[in-house]
Enzyme design. Structure first.
Site, PDB file in Angstrom:
ATOM      1  CG  ASP A  24      78.189 -37.184  -4.262  1.00  0.00           C
ATOM      2  OD1 ASP A  24      77.738 -38.049  -5.036  1.00  0.00           O
ATOM      3  OD2 ASP A  24      78.921 -36.248  -4.634  1.00  0.00           O
ATOM      4  CG  ASP A  47      52.969 -25.711   1.863  1.00  0.00           C
ATOM      5  OD1 ASP A  47      53.157 -24.511   2.125  1.00  0.00           O
ATOM      6  OD2 ASP A  47      53.652 -26.619   2.351  1.00  0.00           O
TER       7      ASP A  47
END
Length: 263
Positions: free
Chosen positions: A85, A176
């Site tokens: 948005d 990671d």
């Protein structure tokens, strides 16, 4: 409708070189944008960003040649709704490990009946505050969803994740992944590099673009040779830290430059 140039180039398999933004500062983002990188990641997973700081950086980058990519802390639907948005068109979602997770992310990025994005465009920056009349009808085609593969489970499910319609690209998180493989802080380990190179090939075999981030020039060149097309080559914080250390070093015997552990 505002075209997502990053997505167009991504689907055309054009090489795009990116930079990580973790300073959470619109002025710094503008400087990075003017430097000429193809894409800039506004990082809210590890950078101290909130919705308003992300909005400020989106506005700042808009006046530069670069295209913004936003990484939320995680792939929660309410986070995705807010980011879309305020005008984010490309999202990079961390720690995606299975096809169902990817399917839910796609749904969060699309309006009904194709998905479940909330109908709030009339008051949103994304529609330029309701001045783009057909925004809701055209928005889905300009949203770009990138998912991060950064665990052994994610690698195991790579083909199933790539098969989900609406996943536009798969991004390997080597830091990671190295930690999950038992090589924390050592993404150069041969086993990690073998997994990364294999993943790049597997992603391409699925017909999807592959991306990655490292601070190593030789590795980045290798990944580009293997066919990775959206490659981030650094981050603002370590670049700034290193530059300040280099500036001070001739004047201070005690000045130290912290080593970069890379991504």
């Amino acid at each position: 409708m505002i075209e997502n140039v990053f997505k167009r180039k991504l689907l055309a398999r054009e090489r795009q070189i990116g930079l990580w933004l973790a300073m959470a500062d619109a002025y710094a983002a503008s400087i990075a944008g003017q430097a000429g990188f193809d894409w800039l990641v506004i990082d809210a997973e590890h950078g101290p960003n909130d919705l308003r700081s992300i909005l400020a950086q989106l506005q700042s980058i808009e006046s530069t040649p670069s295209m913004p990519v936003v990484r939320p802390p995680q792939g929660e639907g309410w986070m995705i709704k807010q980011l879309l948005d305020i005008g984010a068109q490309t999202l990079l979602i961390p720690m995606v490990e299975n096809a169902e997770q990817a399917r839910q992310l796609v749904a969060a990025c699309r309006y009904p009946p194709r998905g479940r994005r909330g109908m709030g465009a009339g008051i949103a920056r994304a529609s330029r505050f309701n001045t783009i009349p057909d925004y809701v009808d055209a928005a889905d085609d300009q949203i770009c969803l990138l998912v991060q593969i950064e665990s052994r489970q994610g690698l195991d499910n790579l083909e199933a994740i790539a098969a989900i319609e609406g996943v536009d690209g798969l991004f390997i998180g080597p830091a990671d992944l190295a930690a999950d493989m038992g090589h924390t802080g050592n993404m150069h380990h041969s086993a990690v590099q073998a997994a990364v190179e294999s993943a790049i090939g597997r992603i391409q075999a699925c017909g999807k673009p592959a991306g990655i981030l490292t601070f190593d020039v030789d590795l980045n060149r290798r990944y580009l040779e293997l066919g990775a097309t959206f490659v981030a080559v650094g981050a603002d914080v370590p670049i700034f830290t290193a530059a300040l250390g280099d500036l001070l070093a001739p004047y201070s015997a005690s000045a130290t430059r912290p080593p970069s552990r890379g991504y």
